[in-house]
Design an enzyme around this catalytic site. Structure first.
Site, PDB file in Angstrom:
ATOM      1  N   GLY A  13      19.570 -21.439  -1.625  1.00 29.21           N
ATOM      2  CA  GLY A  13      18.782 -20.686  -1.145  1.00 29.21           C
ATOM      3  C   GLY A  13      20.061 -19.531  -0.757  1.00 29.21           C
ATOM      4  N   ALA A  75      25.357 -25.991   4.059  1.00 31.10           N
ATOM      5  CA  ALA A  75      24.564 -27.048   3.531  1.00 31.10           C
ATOM      6  C   ALA A  75      23.510 -27.353   4.594  1.00 31.10           C
ATOM      7  CB  ALA A  75      25.508 -27.919   3.178  1.00 31.10           C
ATOM      8  N   GLY A  76      22.783 -28.183   3.538  1.00 32.55           N
ATOM      9  CA  GLY A  76      21.472 -28.515   5.198  1.00 32.55           C
ATOM     10  C   GLY A  76      19.730 -28.949   4.354  1.00 32.55           C
ATOM     11  N   ALA A 134       7.527 -26.723  17.302  1.00 31.89           N
ATOM     12  CA  ALA A 134       6.680 -27.743  16.924  1.00 31.89           C
ATOM     13  C   ALA A 134       7.201 -28.367  15.969  1.00 31.89           C
ATOM     14  CB  ALA A 134       5.165 -27.418  17.179  1.00 31.89           C
ATOM     15  N   TYR A 139      15.607 -31.059  13.398  1.00 28.59           N
ATOM     16  CA  TYR A 139      16.123 -30.748  13.559  1.00 28.59           C
ATOM     17  C   TYR A 139      16.886 -28.747  14.216  1.00 28.59           C
ATOM     18  CZ  TYR A 139      16.704 -26.037   9.973  1.00 28.59           C
ATOM     19  OH  TYR A 139      17.269 -25.250   9.497  1.00 28.59           O
ATOM     20  N   PRO A 169      19.215 -18.256  11.239  1.00 29.48           N
ATOM     21  CA  PRO A 169      18.293 -17.507  10.808  1.00 29.48           C
ATOM     22  C   PRO A 169      17.151 -17.571  11.238  1.00 29.48           C
ATOM     23  CG  PRO A 169      19.933 -17.767   8.889  1.00 29.48           C
ATOM     24  CD  PRO A 169      20.272 -19.061  10.244  1.00 29.48           C
ATOM     25  N   GLY A 170      15.683 -17.282  11.239  1.00 34.93           N
ATOM     26  CA  GLY A 170      14.469 -17.498  10.781  1.00 34.93           C
ATOM     27  C   GLY A 170      14.388 -17.869   9.636  1.00 34.93           C
TER      28      GLY A 170
END
Length: 230
Positions: A13, A75-76, A134, A139, A169-170
């Site tokens: 995305g 990438a992730g 949480a 990550y 980013p959020g």
């Protein structure tokens, strides 16, 4: 001749949004992904966690398109898992893909950039690296490591004319964010100053800015997070 950029995760995305925006801005874009990306000038199937694979792909880009002037590490993958349930393999894979992918790509493009005395690297990190979350321990930890690497590399290569920055980013409206994700819940969205998730194009705009920014913009982190972390 248009400048050449490499975008990893180019089929995802954020990666696809970055690729489209850069192409629209006149860049020639090579996309690295585990599946072949479409909206790029040269699509290569690459495992960013495999340093030899990345080095070979960068060499192919330089041979077919020319000198790489920008590298975007997008990438992730994302997992939401309670801290005590995270396995060693899950943590190691997160490290290999996110931090390892940034290191592998940067190592491959830096010799040419340093030789030419110019170039820009942008890593996609996360708001969670700053604010935590949480069920996001492995990550968030790895994205925090990416930010540390960005800041350190920026200091190291700045005298040579190469700039290194990040976008954190959020929660963003991409397929990586599951339809039932709590980040999509109306109750969560109501807590955001903008009342909406970031869009991939918002992240792409930040990347474009950092690639085009003047020589004094390095070691910076942009936070397109809907005002969640200010």
């Amino acid at each position: 001749m248009s400048p050449v950029a490499i975008v990893t995760g180019a089929a995802g995305g954020m990666g696809s949004a970055v690729s489209r925006r850069l192409r629209d801005a006149g860049w020639t874009v090579a996309g690295f992904d585990r599946v072949r990306a479409s909206d790029v000038d040269l699509a290569l199937q690459v495992d960013v966690a495999d340093e030899a694979d990345v080095a070979a792909a960068v060499a192919a880009v330089e041979r077919d398109l020319g000198a790489v002037e920008a590298f975007v590490s997008a990438a992730g993958h994302y997992e939401s898992i309670p801290f005590t349930d995270v396995t060693d393999e899950q943590a190691a894979r997160m490290l290999r893909v996110h931090l390892g992918g940034f290191f592998a790509g940067s190592r491959a493009v830096l010799p040419g950039m340093l030789e030419r005395g110019a170039g820009a690297i942008v890593a996609i990190a996360s708001e969670l690296a700053v604010g935590g979350g949480a069920r996001d321990s492995h990550y968030a930890a790895v994205k925090g490591a990416v930010l540390g690497a960005v800041r350190s590399l920026a200091v190291e290569v700045a005298p040579s004319g190469v700039r290194v920055n990040a976008v954190a980013p959020g929660p963003t409206n991409t397929p990586m964010l599951a339809p039932d994700s709590p980040w999509r819940d109306e109750a969560y969205l109501a807590t955001l100053p903008t009342r909406a998730l970031a869009e991939p194009d918002d992240v792409a705009l930040c990347v474009e800015f950092l690639l085009d920014a003047g020589s004094f913009v390095t070691g910076e982190i942009l936070h397109p997070n809907s005002g969640a972390v200010i």
